[in-house]
Design a protein around this motif. Structure first.
Motif, PDB file in Angstrom:
ATOM      1  N   GLU A 357      45.461  73.619  56.288  1.00 44.70           N
ATOM      2  CA  GLU A 357      45.719  72.306  55.639  1.00 44.70           C
ATOM      3  C   GLU A 357      45.828  71.441  56.075  1.00 44.70           C
ATOM      4  O   GLU A 357      45.156  70.144  56.217  1.00 44.70           O
ATOM      5  N   SER A 358      46.568  71.403  57.067  1.00 40.23           N
ATOM      6  CA  SER A 358      46.966  70.592  58.318  1.00 40.23           C
ATOM      7  C   SER A 358      45.376  70.455  59.446  1.00 40.23           C
ATOM      8  O   SER A 358      44.829  69.226  59.200  1.00 40.23           O
ATOM      9  N   ALA A 363      40.110  66.889  59.858  1.00 44.23           N
ATOM     10  CA  ALA A 363      39.682  67.053  60.241  1.00 44.23           C
ATOM     11  C   ALA A 363      38.469  65.947  59.053  1.00 44.23           C
ATOM     12  O   ALA A 363      37.463  64.969  59.180  1.00 44.23           O
ATOM     13  N   ALA A 364      39.417  65.913  57.730  1.00 35.25           N
ATOM     14  CA  ALA A 364      39.488  64.792  56.798  1.00 35.25           C
ATOM     15  C   ALA A 364      38.873  63.543  57.513  1.00 35.25           C
ATOM     16  O   ALA A 364      38.334  62.222  57.509  1.00 35.25           O
ATOM     17  N   ASN A 371      32.723  58.112  60.378  1.00 32.97           N
ATOM     18  CA  ASN A 371      32.041  57.568  59.171  1.00 32.97           C
ATOM     19  C   ASN A 371      31.635  55.846  59.359  1.00 32.97           C
ATOM     20  O   ASN A 371      30.821  55.664  59.528  1.00 32.97           O
ATOM     21  N   GLU A 372      33.425  55.736  59.512  1.00 35.68           N
ATOM     22  CA  GLU A 372      33.247  53.998  59.755  1.00 35.68           C
ATOM     23  C   GLU A 372      32.426  53.327  60.912  1.00 35.68           C
ATOM     24  O   GLU A 372      31.930  52.545  61.212  1.00 35.68           O
ATOM     25  N   GLN A 373      32.727  54.299  62.410  1.00 38.45           N
ATOM     26  CA  GLN A 373      32.053  54.200  63.318  1.00 38.45           C
ATOM     27  C   GLN A 373      30.480  53.907  62.851  1.00 38.45           C
ATOM     28  O   GLN A 373      29.257  52.925  63.811  1.00 38.45           O
ATOM     29  N   ILE A 374      29.836  55.237  62.679  1.00 37.86           N
ATOM     30  CA  ILE A 374      28.706  55.306  62.070  1.00 37.86           C
ATOM     31  C   ILE A 374      28.142  53.614  61.447  1.00 37.86           C
ATOM     32  O   ILE A 374      26.700  52.816  61.384  1.00 37.86           O
ATOM     33  N   PHE A 436      33.168  73.088  61.561  1.00 41.50           N
ATOM     34  CA  PHE A 436      33.804  73.201  60.038  1.00 41.50           C
ATOM     35  C   PHE A 436      34.916  74.294  59.751  1.00 41.50           C
ATOM     36  O   PHE A 436      35.148  74.213  59.572  1.00 41.50           O
ATOM     37  N   VAL A 437      33.613  75.052  60.966  1.00 38.83           N
ATOM     38  CA  VAL A 437      35.070  75.829  61.235  1.00 38.83           C
ATOM     39  C   VAL A 437      35.889  76.229  63.185  1.00 38.83           C
ATOM     40  O   VAL A 437      34.819  76.378  63.790  1.00 38.83           O
TER      41      VAL A 437
END
Length: 779
Positions: A357-358, A363-364, A371-374, A436-437
């Motif tokens: 969960e951590s 990661a989120a 995403n904001e930087q992009i 992702f992993v």
């Protein structure tokens, strides 16, 4: 009365109920009684019965040791009183009276004193300082007195006074023990303990020892062995247990001196110590706080080491001393061990779930920042965003609010920004697909599971908990599989699948806004291979864990438990990963074929296979594979060997064969989309030879080599001159030339792509079908 004495049965019955003195007097009452009734076998039975009551056994050997039959003086008789029962354990038939005389002379004087309550100076002077001899005589008097059972009053009086005398004797012995123990004269104390044991006063002997072996009187235990953060202070625990071990070893030495091997004391003492002191320590350590139970393996190992392995050997306890002590420890610690094991799977699941969960949250958060930087990078390429203060997440609405542009320009810019943003997100995520992993996190989780099973394996020699241990270790493994799958691997692969499906190189090529330093022309298969490699490593970790922790440690019997849900969980996880790999590779191959088609459509120009003979450049053109073919082979080479080293050979072969078969289909479609002249056919042959060489000598997948061999023959359909249409027709009709890969109809479709087909069609069909249009008559 005289008449009754003549009746043998009456006389014998009376005699059998008389004590020794009365019997002998009754025997002398008259000649008839003595000679006819109480003589011979009857007399021997009377004395034999007394000897049997004293615990002797009757034999039928009539020989009697001379030393027992001699006429002993009083001193000799008293000497015999300490040994007579040791020397005479049986008596021969017919000599019972003579044997009884020996015991009578030895012990009757003592019984007489007891009857008269004359207890002062009970023993001869020579025995006053020898309590061992005195206690022997006490015991022998008791045995001898049993022969007086016929006179119950006399028997009871002797017995009662003997008890009183023994009590006085035991009290004096205990006092001597106390006095000598106080000055550390342990050898003397040992002698008195021996006396108590001979006197059947084992309880008094043990209680005396216990009074001198009270752990609570010698040291105090700390109130807690945990720090303020709840961590076990191993050093503190070790010190306490070492003190206990030193205490026990000192008592083991003392027991061996005091009791030697005459009476077992050490084991009883050890069991009591475990019950009272060790269990009290366990209660101090854990109390009602189950969260501290995770330290039970450490505590158990320390207890076993200090209170079992490091104990001295004990003469009193015997050769199996350490084994027995361990059995005691296991028996009394069993409930707390079971409790510890019961909570381990849930504890493991809670810890692992928290870790995953951590990681998800972290990661989120990183993804949001990226995403904001992009977005900001793309936006700054088109606009001055210095005055933007609104919510960065509502990209398009903020764009609309801030920039005062004409509607058509605003709409175009919005669309371009949205498209660029979406595609760059896909590209960025694909480039970071291996994140992702988290292989590091998976490794740590597997290590945690291994640590849990190793800790529970600490108790594999505790007989009554082995079954529980196996079940709980299996449960930890199932939780490990489930958490890896549901909380990490499955979401990662599903996200990767979505990205692979969304990826479209054609769309990316059309994007005007691109991130600086970021290559938007990503290769999905390359990135997905990273994920496959990570998945394969995770499977290897699981397999090693399964082998080392469950099979080798006998947590599961692979030969008997093949239907066990643990085995099924492992297989399901393997199948799940295989399915993801297969699906991902299929998607990747689809994208690869899209790339192939894109190259065919954009790099292969019409004049490659259908050049203009009048073009001056054509005459100078080098005969070699076209630029398109070279790029195609490069593209295939970059993708066909991605799985090498990442997975098993079987999967690699299936993957490469699929690429080969799908590529074959693309080449067939590509040929059918082009016009091919006789002059251009040579370049088609070069291209097809290039594809064949790649498949035959680099890909080395034998199953698909015939496909490309047949394609090489297809090229011959174009190189034949239009003037030789009959030969062309024969070639089309010769299906065997194409190794059964193409039907005649398919070959016909290939021939239709000849640039001169309109001119040669009639002659070719005449050869194929035996007639032409002019041969048909319309009725």
């Amino acid at each position: 009365m005289e008449g009754l004495l003549k009746v043998r049965d009456i006389v014998v019955s009376i005699a059998n109920n008389l004590n020794t003195r009365d019997y002998m007097n009754f025997q002398q009452i008259n000649k008839i009684v003595h000679d006819d009734h109480l003589n011979g076998d009857v007399d021997d039975k009377y004395w034999a019965r007394k000897l049997l009551l004293m615990g002797l056994r009757k034999t039928y050997d009539t020989k009697i040791p001379d030393s027992h039959l001699k006429d002993n003086s009083d001193n000799v008789l008293r000497e015999d009183s300490t040994e007579v029962f040791e020397h005479i354990r049986t008596f021969p038939s017919g000599n019972a009276k003579q044997i009884f005389k020996l015991f009578y002379r030895c012990f009757q004087p003592y019984c007489k004193k007891l009857l008269q309550n004359n207890l002062a100076h009970f023993f001869p002077d020579k025995y006053d300082d020898d309590p061992v001899v005195q206690v022997k005589i006490f015991n022998y008097i008791g045995r001898y007195n049993k022969s007086n059972i016929n006179d119950i009053e006399e028997f009871q009086r002797i017995e009662q006074n003997l008890v009183i005398l023994k009590e006085i004797f035991v009290n004096s012995v205990l006092q001597e023990m106390e006095d000598n123990f106080g000055v550390a004269k342990y050898e003397v104390v040992s002698k008195f303990i021996h006396v108590l044991l001979l006197c059947h006063e084992e309880k008094n002997a043990i209680e005396f020892f216990k009074s001198k072996a009270d752990f609570s009187l010698e040291m105090d235990m700390p109130d807690s062995h945990f720090d303020h953060e709840g961590l076990l202070q191993v050093e503190s625990l070790t010190n306490t247990l070492s003190s206990m071990g030193d205490f026990l070893n000192s008592k083991i030495k003392l027991v061996d001196i005091l009791f030697e091997d005459r009476y077992p004391v050490v084991l009883q003492f050890m069991e009591g110590f475990i019950q009272e002191t060790v269990l009290d320590l366990i209660n101090v350590l854990f109390g009602s706080d189950d969260t501290k139970l995770t330290n039970m393996p450490t505590v158990y190992r320390q207890i076993k080491e200090k209170l079992c392995d490091e104990l001295l050997e004990s003469k009193n306890a015997g050769p199996d001393f350490h084994k027995t002590v361990k059995e005691f420890l296991d028996m009394y610690l069993e409930p707390i061990i079971i409790k510890y094991m019961n909570i381990q799977p849930q504890e493991f699941e809670r810890e692992v779930s928290k870790q995953f969960e951590s990681y998800r949250k972290e990661a989120a958060m990183k993804e949001k920042e990226t995403n904001e930087q992009i977005y900001n990078s793309l936006k700054d390429q088109s606009f001055d965003g210095s005055n933007i203060t609104d919510d960065k997440n509502d990209f398009l609405s903020s764009f609309t609010k801030i920039f005062k542009l004409p509607n058509n320009e605003k709409q175009k810019t919005q669309e371009q920004l949205q498209l660029a943003y979406n595609l760059n997100l896909i590209s960025n995520n694909l480039q970071n697909i291996k994140t992702f992993v988290s292989l590091d996190l998976c490794y740590k989780v597997v290590q945690k599971a291994q640590h849990k099973t190793d800790e529970m394996y600490t108790f594999h020699e505790v007989k009554n908990v082995v079954g529980t241990m196996r079940l709980k270790c299996q449960e930890v493994f199932k939780i490990l599989i489930n958490q890896l799958s549901s909380s990490h691997v499955r979401p990662a692969f599903e996200k990767a699948m979505t990205l692979l499906k969304q990826y479209d190189s054609n769309e990316i090529q059309r994007v005007e806004l691109k991130l600086e330093g970021v290559e938007t022309q990503v290769e999905p298969l390359v990135q997905f291979t990273e994920l496959i490699n990570i998945g394969d490593i995770i499977l290897q970790m699981i397999s090693i864990f399964y082998r080392d922790e469950l099979i080798q440690k006998n947590m599961i019997d692979k030969n008997r438990d093949f239907l066990n849900d643990v085995v099924q969980a492992k297989k399901s996880f393997e199948i799940q990963l295989d399915d993801y790999v297969a699906e991902g590779l299929n998607i990747g191959i689809n994208k690869l074929m899209d790339e192939v088609e894109f190259v065919f459509n954009t790099v292969q120009i019409p004049t490659d296979f259908n050049p203009d003979p009048k073009d001056s450049d054509f005459s100078r053109r080098e005969i070699k594979p076209t630029q398109c073919a070279e790029k195609i082979v490069e593209l295939l080479s970059n993708h066909s060997f991605l799985l090498t080293g990442a997975t098993d050979k079987g999967t690699i072969d299936v993957y490469q064969q699929e690429i080969g078969e799908r590529f074959f289909g693309e080449v067939v479609k590509h040929i059918k989309k082009n016009f091919i002249s006789a002059d251009g056919a040579i370049f088609l042959i070069c291209d097809l030879n290039c594809y064949y060489d790649f498949v035959a000598y680099k890909l080395k997948q034998k199953n698909i080599v015939p496909l490309f061999a047949a394609l090489k023959n297809v090229a011959q359909l174009y190189i034949i001159s239009g003037k030789d249409s009959k030969e062309l027709g024969k070639m089309i009709s010769d299906v065997g030339r194409f190794h059964g890969i193409f039907s005649q109809e398919e070959i016909y479709e290939f021939v239709e792509r000849r640039s001169d087909w309109v001119r040669v069609k009639r002659d070719v069909e005449k050869v194929m079908y035996g007639l032409g249009v002019k041969d048909c008559t319309i009725m």
